[in-house]
Design a protein around this motif. Structure first.
Motif, PDB file in Angstrom:
ATOM      1  N   ILE A  16      11.420 -31.074 -14.623  1.00  0.00           N
ATOM      2  CA  ILE A  16      10.136 -30.374 -14.519  1.00  0.00           C
ATOM      3  C   ILE A  16      10.116 -29.127 -15.401  1.00  0.00           C
ATOM      4  CG2 ILE A  16       8.650 -29.047 -12.937  1.00  0.00           C
ATOM      5  CD1 ILE A  16       9.496 -30.923 -10.701  1.00  0.00           C
ATOM      6  N   MET A  17      11.161 -28.323 -15.305  1.00  0.00           N
ATOM      7  CA  MET A  17      11.143 -27.057 -16.034  1.00  0.00           C
ATOM      8  C   MET A  17      11.531 -27.209 -17.502  1.00  0.00           C
ATOM      9  SD  MET A  17       9.859 -24.996 -14.027  1.00  0.00           S
ATOM     10  CE  MET A  17       9.984 -23.498 -15.001  1.00  0.00           C
ATOM     11  N   GLN A  19      11.131 -29.639 -19.570  1.00  0.00           N
ATOM     12  CA  GLN A  19      10.053 -30.176 -20.426  1.00  0.00           C
ATOM     13  C   GLN A  19       8.956 -29.133 -20.630  1.00  0.00           C
ATOM     14  OE1 GLN A  19       7.582 -32.917 -17.441  1.00  0.00           O
ATOM     15  NE2 GLN A  19       9.683 -33.533 -17.602  1.00  0.00           N
ATOM     16  N   GLY A  20       8.643 -28.383 -19.587  1.00  0.00           N
ATOM     17  CA  GLY A  20       7.612 -27.348 -19.704  1.00  0.00           C
ATOM     18  C   GLY A  20       8.033 -26.254 -20.676  1.00  0.00           C
ATOM     19  N   GLN A  23       7.799 -27.426 -24.248  1.00  0.00           N
ATOM     20  CA  GLN A  23       6.400 -27.381 -24.722  1.00  0.00           C
ATOM     21  C   GLN A  23       6.014 -25.955 -25.130  1.00  0.00           C
ATOM     22  OE1 GLN A  23       3.498 -29.310 -22.127  1.00  0.00           O
ATOM     23  NE2 GLN A  23       1.908 -27.918 -22.840  1.00  0.00           N
ATOM     24  N   ASN A  52       0.491 -33.695 -21.446  1.00  0.00           N
ATOM     25  CA  ASN A  52       0.028 -32.349 -21.090  1.00  0.00           C
ATOM     26  C   ASN A  52      -0.663 -31.666 -22.265  1.00  0.00           C
ATOM     27  OD1 ASN A  52       0.937 -32.593 -18.496  1.00  0.00           O
ATOM     28  ND2 ASN A  52       2.877 -31.536 -18.870  1.00  0.00           N
ATOM     29  N   ASN A 145       6.810 -22.312 -12.760  1.00  0.00           N
ATOM     30  CA  ASN A 145       6.273 -23.678 -12.821  1.00  0.00           C
ATOM     31  C   ASN A 145       4.768 -23.704 -12.560  1.00  0.00           C
ATOM     32  OD1 ASN A 145       6.023 -26.464 -12.661  1.00  0.00           O
ATOM     33  ND2 ASN A 145       7.063 -26.647 -10.684  1.00  0.00           N
ATOM     34  N   PRO A 146       3.963 -24.325 -13.418  1.00  0.00           N
ATOM     35  CA  PRO A 146       4.288 -25.002 -14.668  1.00  0.00           C
ATOM     36  C   PRO A 146       4.445 -23.995 -15.822  1.00  0.00           C
ATOM     37  CG  PRO A 146       1.960 -25.328 -14.061  1.00  0.00           C
ATOM     38  CD  PRO A 146       2.549 -24.488 -12.992  1.00  0.00           C
ATOM     39  N   ALA A 147       5.545 -24.171 -16.566  1.00  0.00           N
ATOM     40  CA  ALA A 147       5.892 -23.178 -17.598  1.00  0.00           C
ATOM     41  C   ALA A 147       4.778 -22.931 -18.621  1.00  0.00           C
ATOM     42  CB  ALA A 147       7.189 -23.581 -18.289  1.00  0.00           C
ATOM     43  N   LEU A 235       5.286 -29.451  -5.484  1.00  0.00           N
ATOM     44  CA  LEU A 235       5.173 -29.234  -6.935  1.00  0.00           C
ATOM     45  C   LEU A 235       6.521 -28.820  -7.527  1.00  0.00           C
ATOM     46  CD1 LEU A 235       3.104 -28.786  -9.442  1.00  0.00           C
ATOM     47  CD2 LEU A 235       3.333 -26.391  -8.854  1.00  0.00           C
ATOM     48  N   ARG A 275       6.220 -34.338  -5.594  1.00  0.00           N
ATOM     49  CA  ARG A 275       5.462 -35.084  -6.617  1.00  0.00           C
ATOM     50  C   ARG A 275       6.340 -35.934  -7.508  1.00  0.00           C
ATOM     51  NH1 ARG A 275       0.300 -31.915  -8.823  1.00  0.00           N
ATOM     52  NH2 ARG A 275      -0.206 -30.782  -6.925  1.00  0.00           N
ATOM     53  N   LYS A 276       7.504 -35.364  -7.894  1.00  0.00           N
ATOM     54  CA  LYS A 276       8.329 -36.082  -8.879  1.00  0.00           C
ATOM     55  C   LYS A 276       8.884 -37.395  -8.332  1.00  0.00           C
ATOM     56  CE  LYS A 276      12.400 -33.127  -8.083  1.00  0.00           C
ATOM     57  NZ  LYS A 276      13.270 -32.117  -8.689  1.00  0.00           N
TER      58      LYS A 276
END
Ligand code: NAD
Length: 288
Positions: A16-17, A19-20, A23, A52, A145-147, A235, A275-276
């Protein structure tokens, strides 16, 4: 190394983190190399980044050209040794030994100028740095989150972190269009230590059968929180949130105010990570 000299950023952990964060750096013009021990996490991470960014274009937050440029700047590596970069950020599971091993390897494979950082939510930076040869070039760089959406980044100065490292990271966060807050090293730093009570107390309410998940979430939203505690844990990842609570609880010598919840432990054991995993306090296989 000065912030202006940082051109390439390596990220370990494509969850989750990771990838954010990838980006965020790619959109800001940095070349990004992404690595994960599970190759399927890298492909899933890259696909989600693309999705995203497309959504950001639709919302007018990013131009199509910026999106294409950023996509080109993100590459993945299938071997840890290829992560030779100016800044390396580890963002893997919240386990001290795993983080230490990765950072030791990063230190070995990179130049003596490379800055090393951890995205840990709770583990004291000084404790992680105990295995490093050059802890002066290492600090906490804690994204939220979200980064891509969250403006705040905590910079954590360990006992051996050099002032120049902190200054470089502050300038870097500014280049990303984000706001940095400096914290001295302490378990959970600032935000996660305060936020622990939001989760711990809500879980206790649920265990005592005072109110349902939905009721607590709705009430907390109505008092001004953007998300209720249970939707937020879904989340974040219930497994990650549980590890963070455990880490803070043990770091504060089992202080009961941080005691982890058995109910949360059960969710982790069942693989209901939020969620994941498709299911947590809510079911995302049916929820749109
Ligand atoms: P996640 O479970 O989504 O992803 C973790 C990734 O680490 C997985 O893809 C896993 O395969 C990878 N990994 C595990 N061991 C590895 C190894 N030895 N080498 C390479 N990759 C490895 O977790 P996340 O939510 O992205 O959290 C990552 C870090 O960020 C944690 O330290 C967490 O505390 C912190 N953090 C999480 C949040 C959040 O809301 N989830 C917010 C801020 C900070």
């Amino acid at each position: 190394m000065a912030a202006t000299a940082i051109k390439t950023v390596g990220i370990v952990g494509a969850g989750i983190m990771g990838q954010g964060i990838a980006q965020v750096f790619a959109v800001a013009g940095y070349d990004v190399l992404l690595y994960d021990i599970q190759p399927e996490r890298i492909s899933a991470g890259l696909a989600l980044i693309r999705k995203n960014m497309e959504a950001a274009v639709e919302k007018g937050k990013l131009s199509a050209a910026q999106k294409d440029e950023a996509n080109k700047r993100i590459n993945s590596v299938n071997d840890f040794r290829y992560l030779q970069v100016d800044l390396a950020i580890e963002s893997v599971i919240e386990k001290l030994e795993v983080k230490q091993k990765i950072l030791q390897e990063l230190e070995k494979n990179n130049s003596t100028e490379t800055i090393l950082a951890t995205n840990t939510s709770s583990i004291p930076v000084t404790q992680i740095a105990a295995v490093l040869k050059h802890p002066k070039r290492f600090a906490g760089l804690h994204f939220f989150n979200p980064a891509p959406a969250m403006k705040l980044v905590e910079i954590i100065k360990g006992a051996s972190t050099q002032e120049t490292t902190v200054n470089t990271l502050r300038a870097l966060v500014e280049n990303l269009g984000k706001v940095s807050v400096l914290a001295n090293d302490s378990p959970g730093f600032i935000v996660n230590r305060v936020a622990r009570h939001f989760y711990v107390e809500s879980l206790q309410l649920l265990e005592e059968n005072v109110a349902s998940v939905e009721t607590i979430d709705t009430l907390m939203r109505s008092t001004g929180f953007k998300m209720g505690p249970f939707e937020l844990m879904d989340l974040i990842g219930i497994d990650t949130n549980f590890s963070v609570t455990n880490s803070i609880y043990h770091s504060f010598h089992q202080d009961s105010k941080f005691r982890p919840s058995r109910l949360q432990q059960q969710k982790v054991d069942a693989g209901h990570h939020g969620r994941k995993s498709g299911k947590g306090f809510y079911d995302y296989t049916t929820k749109s």
